[in-house]
Enzyme design. Structure first.
Site, PDB file in Angstrom:
ATOM      1  N   ASP A  53       0.843  -1.193   0.000  1.00  0.00           N
ATOM      2  CA  ASP A  53       0.000   0.000   0.000  1.00  0.00           C
ATOM      3  C   ASP A  53       0.880   1.245   0.000  1.00  0.00           C
ATOM      4  OD1 ASP A  53      -1.682   2.068   0.458  1.00  0.00           O
ATOM      5  OD2 ASP A  53      -2.369   1.399   2.431  1.00  0.00           O
ATOM      6  N   GLU A 132      32.135   8.368   0.947  1.00  0.00           N
ATOM      7  CA  GLU A 132      32.901   8.341   2.195  1.00  0.00           C
ATOM      8  C   GLU A 132      31.988   8.736   3.355  1.00  0.00           C
ATOM      9  OE1 GLU A 132      36.271  10.963   1.788  1.00  0.00           O
ATOM     10  OE2 GLU A 132      36.847  10.108  -0.150  1.00  0.00           O
ATOM     11  N   GLU A 134      30.511   9.212   7.023  1.00  0.00           N
ATOM     12  CA  GLU A 134      30.983   9.305   8.412  1.00  0.00           C
ATOM     13  C   GLU A 134      29.787   9.139   9.348  1.00  0.00           C
ATOM     14  OE1 GLU A 134      34.612  12.448   7.445  1.00  0.00           O
ATOM     15  OE2 GLU A 134      32.740  13.214   8.267  1.00  0.00           O
ATOM     16  N   GLU A 189      37.609   9.378  12.973  1.00  0.00           N
ATOM     17  CA  GLU A 189      37.596  10.711  12.366  1.00  0.00           C
ATOM     18  C   GLU A 189      37.987  11.780  13.394  1.00  0.00           C
ATOM     19  OE1 GLU A 189      37.436  12.794   9.947  1.00  0.00           O
ATOM     20  OE2 GLU A 189      37.530  11.285   8.384  1.00  0.00           O
ATOM     21  N   GLU A 196      34.815   6.747  10.127  1.00  0.00           N
ATOM     22  CA  GLU A 196      34.585   6.738   8.688  1.00  0.00           C
ATOM     23  C   GLU A 196      34.997   5.380   8.149  1.00  0.00           C
ATOM     24  OE1 GLU A 196      36.637   8.694   4.767  1.00  0.00           O
ATOM     25  OE2 GLU A 196      36.056  10.112   6.307  1.00  0.00           O
ATOM     26  N   HIS A 245      31.332  12.509   1.563  1.00  0.00           N
ATOM     27  CA  HIS A 245      31.890  13.020   0.305  1.00  0.00           C
ATOM     28  C   HIS A 245      31.548  12.067  -0.828  1.00  0.00           C
ATOM     29  CE1 HIS A 245      35.213  14.948   3.015  1.00  0.00           C
ATOM     30  NE2 HIS A 245      34.040  15.535   3.135  1.00  0.00           N
ATOM     31  N   ARG A 316      41.653  21.574   0.974  1.00  0.00           N
ATOM     32  CA  ARG A 316      40.424  20.875   1.334  1.00  0.00           C
ATOM     33  C   ARG A 316      39.299  21.807   1.764  1.00  0.00           C
ATOM     34  NH1 ARG A 316      40.791  15.371   2.473  1.00  0.00           N
ATOM     35  NH2 ARG A 316      42.807  14.530   1.903  1.00  0.00           N
ATOM     36  N   GLU A 333      35.548  15.222  -6.388  1.00  0.00           N
ATOM     37  CA  GLU A 333      35.015  14.951  -5.053  1.00  0.00           C
ATOM     38  C   GLU A 333      34.104  16.098  -4.617  1.00  0.00           C
ATOM     39  OE1 GLU A 333      36.720  13.700  -0.650  1.00  0.00           O
ATOM     40  OE2 GLU A 333      37.860  15.155  -1.809  1.00  0.00           O
ATOM     41  N   ARG A 335      32.234  17.666  -1.781  1.00  0.00           N
ATOM     42  CA  ARG A 335      32.479  17.513  -0.346  1.00  0.00           C
ATOM     43  C   ARG A 335      31.342  18.007   0.556  1.00  0.00           C
ATOM     44  NH1 ARG A 335      37.451  16.826   1.407  1.00  0.00           N
ATOM     45  NH2 ARG A 335      37.181  18.273   3.119  1.00  0.00           N
TER      46      ARG A 335
END
Length: 444
Positions: A53, A132, A134, A189, A196, A245, A316, A333, A335
């Site tokens: 349903d 990736e 976490e 981490e 991670e 990521h 980064r 990537e 992020r």
């Protein structure tokens, strides 16, 4: 293509003494739902005759059109190792179809397949994702409810004895490997209690299936250790939040379409156009990849989470980073995605934005190779660096204005997603929080 047929699935079910089958799917908000059937109903399920349903599922359909069919994807057949003692449970991940057999527009997995068809029309064969994710591990209290007490005081890449989550994490990795995951890394981490686990990239649909399976395994095994695993983006004030990521790449057959050895960075024109499309539309689809009120507590300067729209092959702090591997591993990537995102929807909006960049032959802005967090607003403006939305409310307004992101979701999912999230914002806005009492009770 597929490793499983109906016959060898039936044989495996018998050999492994499977007692129950879970037919899993994901709703619009990213929650895993399942219909569990006894193994006697397996034939019916394999013939795509299992109904449920749809009106009982968040954002699916109204009562009057509620019959839905579950179409199991045979390649997702898997026996859950941890169910061995009580009669084994196996699962399929399913697509959802209407009674006439057509894909249901509110099914995030079928919707991603629709966007992948657009990719094929542009001459690409695969869109790969290496995620990736976490998560945090918190202790449970005597009632089995999660506390805010973390299980360790470890830091980035710490080893035991400070990292008491180590045994739990090791068990999660062993369980995943038994289920066929190829684990590439597993570590502590930055924040206390934060972990991670990275697994090998796969094609878009399989990778999203893997994320959903991963979440299920992490939560199940954590509970066996007396812990609660949460993928909430920012459970603790003053500590880093959890991201997920997305490392993405487009392929033409065996060739990585993002790689071109003749350019300075080794990135092809396709990669640059794809990235330009993502940067152009990321503010529009942030509500999809950061879908909770809490997501925006993570996207603040100072905790490694990106809050500015920029790219770099070196540092980064930007939203998009180009990891250093080249050749077949060349990838972009993204992020800013967090683990509360519905992976199928996150994948659909990122892919659609990138394809739009390729269609329109967009050029990305220049790379920003210094730390954006140390720039002031004037410097950021001078470098053309924009901010991501700072709340879910703002993000929803930007989504409403972004036709490319809405196209990626399709009308059904967009309307239902928007409605659910507007209710969430309104509930939060009208709630009185402890912070306000602490701040104002005595002052006024």
């Amino acid at each position: 293509m597929g490793q499983y047929t109906k016959d060898n699935i039936k044989r495996l079910v018998q050999e492994q003494e499977v007692k129950f089958i879970r037919l899993q799917f994901t709703d619009i908000l990213g929650t895993i739902k399942n219909v569990e059937i006894p193994v006697s109903q397996l034939d019916k399920a394999l013939d795509n005759k299992m109904m449920f349903d749809g009106s009982s599922i968040e954002g699916f359909v109204r009562i009057e059109e509620s019959d839905m069919y579950l179409f199991p994807d045979l390649d997702t057949f898997m026996v859950f190792p941890w169910t061995a003692e009580k009669g084994k449970v196996a699962r399929f991940i399913c697509d959802i179809a209407r009674p006439d057999g057509t894909p249901f527009a509110g099914d995030p997995r079928s919707n991603l397949k629709r966007v992948l068809k657009e990719m094929e029309e542009l001459g690409f064969t695969d869109f790969n994702l290496g995620p990736e994710p976490e998560f945090f591990l918190f202790k449970l209290d005597e009632k089995g409810e999660p506390t805010l007490e973390v299980n360790d005081h470890g830091g980035y890449f710490d080893l035991a004895p400070t990292d008491l989550g180590e045994n739990c994490r090791r068990d999660i990795v062993l369980e995943l490997e038994e289920m066929g995951f190829e684990i590439e890394a597993s570590h502590h981490e930055v924040a206390p209690g934060q972990h991670e686990i990275d697994f090998k990239y796969a094609d878009a649909i399989s990778a999203c299936d893997n994320i959903q399976t991963f979440k299920l395994v992490v939560k199940t095994i954590a509970r066996k250790h007396g812990l609660h695993a949460t993928f909430m983006p920012k459970p603790l004030f003053g500590e880093a939040g959890s991201g997920m990521h997305f490392n993405v790449s487009l392929f033409k057959g065996k060739e990585n379409a993002f790689y071109d050895e003749s350019t300075e960075l080794g990135l092809s024109q396709t990669a640059m156009q794809f990235m330009a499309g993502v940067l152009e539309h990321v503010k529009g689809f942030t509500a999809v990849i950061n879908p909770t009120i809490n997501s925006y507590k993570r996207l603040v300067p100072g905790y490694e989470a990106p809050c500015y729209v920029a790219w770099s092959a070196q540092n980064r702090s930007p939203l998009i980073r180009i990891p250093s591997s080249r050749g077949v591993s060349t990838r972009v990537e993204v992020r800013s995605v967090d683990p509360s995102a519905n992976p199928y929807l996150a994948m659909a909006v990122i892919l659609e934005a990138g394809l739009e960049g390729i269609r329109q032959k967009m050029t990305p802005p220049p790379a920003i190779n210094r730390n954006i967090y140390v720039m002031n607003e004037t410097e950021r403006k001078a470098n053309g660096i924009d901010n991501l939305p700072s709340s879910l409310d703002d993000a929803l307004k930007l989504l409403a204005a972004d036709e490319v992101s809405k196209k990626a979701l399709g009308e059904h999912i967009y309307e239902n997603f928007k409605e659910a999230k507007e209710i969430e914002c309104e509930m939060f806005r009208t709630q009185v929080h402890q912070w306000e009492r602490d701040q104002y009770m005595k002052m006024y």
